[in-house]
Scaffold this motif. Structure first.
Motif, short mmCIF file in Angstrom:
data_model
loop_
_atom_site.label_atom_id
_atom_site.label_comp_id
_atom_site.label_asym_id
_atom_site.label_seq_id
_atom_site.Cartn_x
_atom_site.Cartn_y
_atom_site.Cartn_z
N ILE A 57 0.81 -1.18 -0.04
CA ILE A 57 0.01 -0.11 -0.02
C ILE A 57 0.81 1.31 -0.14
CG2 ILE A 57 -1.85 1.58 1.59
CD1 ILE A 57 -2.87 -1.37 2.34
N PHE A 58 1.96 1.28 0.93
CA PHE A 58 2.82 2.36 0.92
C PHE A 58 3.48 2.66 -0.41
CE2 PHE A 58 2.71 2.26 5.54
CZ PHE A 58 2.62 3.64 5.62
N PHE A 59 4.00 1.43 -1.06
CA PHE A 59 4.50 1.45 -2.44
C PHE A 59 3.66 2.02 -3.46
CE2 PHE A 59 5.46 -0.46 -6.49
CZ PHE A 59 6.84 -0.16 -6.60
N ILE A 60 2.47 1.67 -3.40
CA ILE A 60 1.65 2.29 -4.48
C ILE A 60 1.40 3.61 -4.26
CG2 ILE A 60 -1.01 2.24 -5.27
CD1 ILE A 60 -0.93 -0.99 -4.66
N ALA A 61 1.09 3.92 -2.94
CA ALA A 61 0.97 5.32 -2.40
C ALA A 61 2.09 6.32 -2.84
CB ALA A 61 0.73 5.60 -1.16
N ILE A 62 3.29 5.71 -2.83
CA ILE A 62 4.52 6.41 -3.18
C ILE A 62 4.45 6.76 -4.80
CG2 ILE A 62 7.16 6.44 -3.21
CD1 ILE A 62 6.96 5.16 -0.79
N ILE A 63 4.16 5.67 -5.47
CA ILE A 63 4.05 5.93 -7.17
C ILE A 63 3.02 6.74 -7.38
CG2 ILE A 63 3.40 4.50 -9.08
CD1 ILE A 63 4.67 2.06 -7.76
N CYS A 64 1.82 6.71 -6.61
CA CYS A 64 0.83 7.54 -7.02
C CYS A 64 1.40 9.19 -6.71
CB CYS A 64 -0.59 7.51 -6.15
SG CYS A 64 -1.36 6.08 -6.78
N ILE A 65 2.01 9.43 -5.52
CA ILE A 65 2.35 10.78 -5.30
C ILE A 65 3.45 11.21 -6.51
CG2 ILE A 65 3.64 12.01 -3.56
CD1 ILE A 65 2.55 10.34 -1.41
N ILE A 66 4.21 10.42 -6.53
CA ILE A 66 5.48 10.65 -7.57
C ILE A 66 4.80 11.02 -9.09
CG2 ILE A 66 7.38 9.87 -8.92
CD1 ILE A 66 8.04 8.43 -6.63
N ALA A 67 3.78 10.02 -9.45
CA ALA A 67 3.08 10.56 -10.69
C ALA A 67 2.31 11.69 -10.75
CB ALA A 67 2.19 9.38 -11.19
N ILE B 159 -3.82 2.63 -9.49
CA ILE B 159 -4.40 2.04 -8.34
C ILE B 159 -5.24 1.10 -8.97
CG2 ILE B 159 -6.34 2.19 -6.32
CD1 ILE B 159 -5.54 4.94 -5.92
N TYR B 160 -5.98 1.25 -9.84
CA TYR B 160 -6.82 0.27 -10.79
C TYR B 160 -5.71 -0.90 -11.32
CZ TYR B 160 -9.94 -2.01 -14.09
OH TYR B 160 -10.56 -2.72 -15.01
N ASN B 161 -4.59 -0.42 -11.77
CA ASN B 161 -3.84 -1.62 -12.28
C ASN B 161 -2.95 -2.58 -11.19
OD1 ASN B 161 -4.31 -1.02 -15.06
ND2 ASN B 161 -2.54 0.68 -14.92
N PHE B 162 -3.00 -1.90 -10.13
CA PHE B 162 -2.50 -2.56 -8.84
C PHE B 162 -3.38 -3.20 -7.95
CE2 PHE B 162 1.48 -0.09 -9.58
CZ PHE B 162 2.62 -1.02 -9.37
N ILE C 294 -11.67 -2.43 -4.75
CA ILE C 294 -10.55 -1.37 -5.29
C ILE C 294 -10.82 -1.10 -6.57
CG2 ILE C 294 -8.22 -1.14 -6.00
CD1 ILE C 294 -7.41 -2.89 -3.43
N GLU C 295 -11.23 -2.16 -7.62
CA GLU C 295 -11.58 -1.63 -8.89
C GLU C 295 -12.93 -0.97 -8.97
OE1 GLU C 295 -11.75 -5.33 -10.87
OE2 GLU C 295 -9.69 -5.70 -11.12
N LYS C 296 -13.89 -1.36 -8.25
CA LYS C 296 -14.97 -0.60 -8.21
C LYS C 296 -14.71 0.93 -7.74
CE LYS C 296 -17.47 -3.79 -9.63
NZ LYS C 296 -18.24 -3.89 -11.00
N GLY C 297 -14.13 1.42 -6.67
CA GLY C 297 -13.68 2.38 -6.10
C GLY C 297 -13.03 3.19 -7.28
#
Length: 419
Positions: A27-37, A82-85, A96-99
């Motif tokens: 979750i932290f990894f995905i959050a970091i990727i989202c923040i960077i993107a 988020i959808y892809n992960f 997650i997909e629905k959200g």
């Protein structure tokens, strides 16, 4: 997720702990990727786009930038990540997909809303926007788009086709008509106002029922905003302009002249025939020299032709001070620099009243601006009030307390003299 789990198991950790810890790390990894993107999109891509837009010679792209259309688009990137992960979370993949899809729909609605607002701004740069406003129509489109977006979000969360929900709207049509009654009335009113060119932005309208007296500053789906002369804002329902009467002063503004329609009340006791002394004095008035010479000649010819006995002033034709004054006012207005000489100009008598004989000035100023119009009107009547006694005329006004006091003092003085 598997790579993280295998890495943690190398440290001989409890499998249950590894499962939860790997999920948290992911979750932290995905959050970091989202923040960077998001950072790259907003701080780099958006800045590059903004620089290009500001250097462009076109104005419409500046309005897209002002309405933050590109900023709204940047929110799509984290949702896609988020959808892809979502496949890495077995138990929460579905939600997650629905959200993520629901978030994408919401962002899409925000982008469409910004685009429509920018479209209004772009349209208002054209002259046609003053006669054919589209804000009401755009608001209808917004309502439709938002309604469809809500239906898609609900259908997505329920896992059903949007067509199933749309099929049930027929049963809710009565409720929808009740909820959107003002919007529907406003839409119909907006179409009629636009097609019949009844009101435009910038028009001066008066609608006493709503206390409106000023310029129209905005026409939307439900309301027409009027900025009154005291700078207050009056909100009028759009359909009220169709169902009720109002005054639009656009015709006056377009004509180039503003009407002056005001009367002087002449005391009828001061109206009399002109004496020879008065005639000679009137000949020396600049605006009356030609008139007096011509009229005197016409009257003499008429009286001579008809052998009128002028020993009695009642016989034949004669000049009166009110007639000469009326001619003077007409000539004065014809020479006045603030009067539009191409429009109706006349000085007329109205029916006598208990306040005297109304002598009405009916003319148009050559400047429609309020302050200048009032200045021209005041200048004319300042002069006429001051010049009327020169013609032996008294202007009527109701007696004031000072007038009554003067009469009483004069009566008291006469009584004391009698004693």
């Amino acid at each position: 997720m598997e790579f993280i789990s295998d890495w943690l198991l190398e440290y001989e950790m409890n499998p249950t702990v590894v499962k939860y810890l790997s999920t948290i790390i992911m979750i932290f990894f995905i959050a970091i990727i989202c923040i960077i993107a998001n950072f790259i999109t907003k701080k780099i891509v958006i800045r590059i786009i903004s620089h290009i837009v500001k250097k462009s010679k076109y104005q419409w792209d500046n309005m897209l930038l002002d309405r933050k259309v590109f900023h709204r688009v940047s929110h799509i990137v984290p949702a896609i990540i988020i959808y892809n992960f979502s496949t890495t979370f077995d138990y929460f993949k579905y939600w997650i997909e629905k959200g993520a899809i629901a978030y994408l729909i919401i962002v899409g609605l925000m982008i469409i809303n910004s685009l429509l607002n920018a479209m209004i701004d772009i349209y208002q740069t054209y002259e046609i926007s003053k006669t054919r406003p589209i804000k009401g129509y755009v608001q209808v489109v917004k309502i439709i788009v938002i309604t469809l977006g809500i239906i898609m979000i609900i259908a997505n969360l329920m896992g059903e086709s949007p067509l199933i929900l749309l099929s049930g709207i027929g049963a809710l049509s009565a409720v929808l008509m009740l909820v959107f009654k003002d919007s529907l009335l406003g839409l119909v009113a907006g179409i009629q106002l636009s097609s019949n060119d009844m009101v435009r932005v910038g028009d001066w309208i008066q609608m006493p029922k709503y206390g409106a007296d000023g310029d129209v500053i905005d026409i939307s789906l439900n309301t027409v905003q009027v900025q009154n002369w005291d700078k207050t804002i009056t909100m009028i329902p759009s359909y009220a302009l169709i169902s009720d009467s109002f005054i639009n002063w656009r015709g006056m503004q377009a004509s180039g002249g503003r009407r002056i329609k005001r009367s002087l009340f002449i005391d009828t006791n001061s109206i009399t025939f002109c004496t020879e002394e008065m005639v000679e004095r009137f000949k020396n008035i600049h605006h009356l020299t030609d008139y007096m010479t011509k009229r005197e000649q016409e009257i003499d010819e008429y009286n001579t032709k008809n052998e009128i006995n002028r020993s009695n002033p009642v016989n034949g034709r004669a000049l009166t001070n009110i007639g000469v004054f009326r001619a003077y006012v007409g000539n004065y207005l014809q020479k006045h620099s603030g009067i539009n000489q191409e429009m109706t100009l006349m000085v007329r008598q109205l029916a006598p009243t208990e306040n005297g004989l109304p002598l009405e000035i009916y003319a148009f100023s050559n400047d429609i601006r309020w302050a200048i119009y009032e200045s021209v009107q005041a200048d004319i009547f300042d002069h006429l009030f001051a010049v009327a006694p020169e013609f032996g005329l008294r202007l009527f006004q109701n007696p004031s307390g000072n007038d009554l006091r003067t009469v009483m003092n004069e009566s008291k003085t006469e009584i004391e003299r009698g004693h």
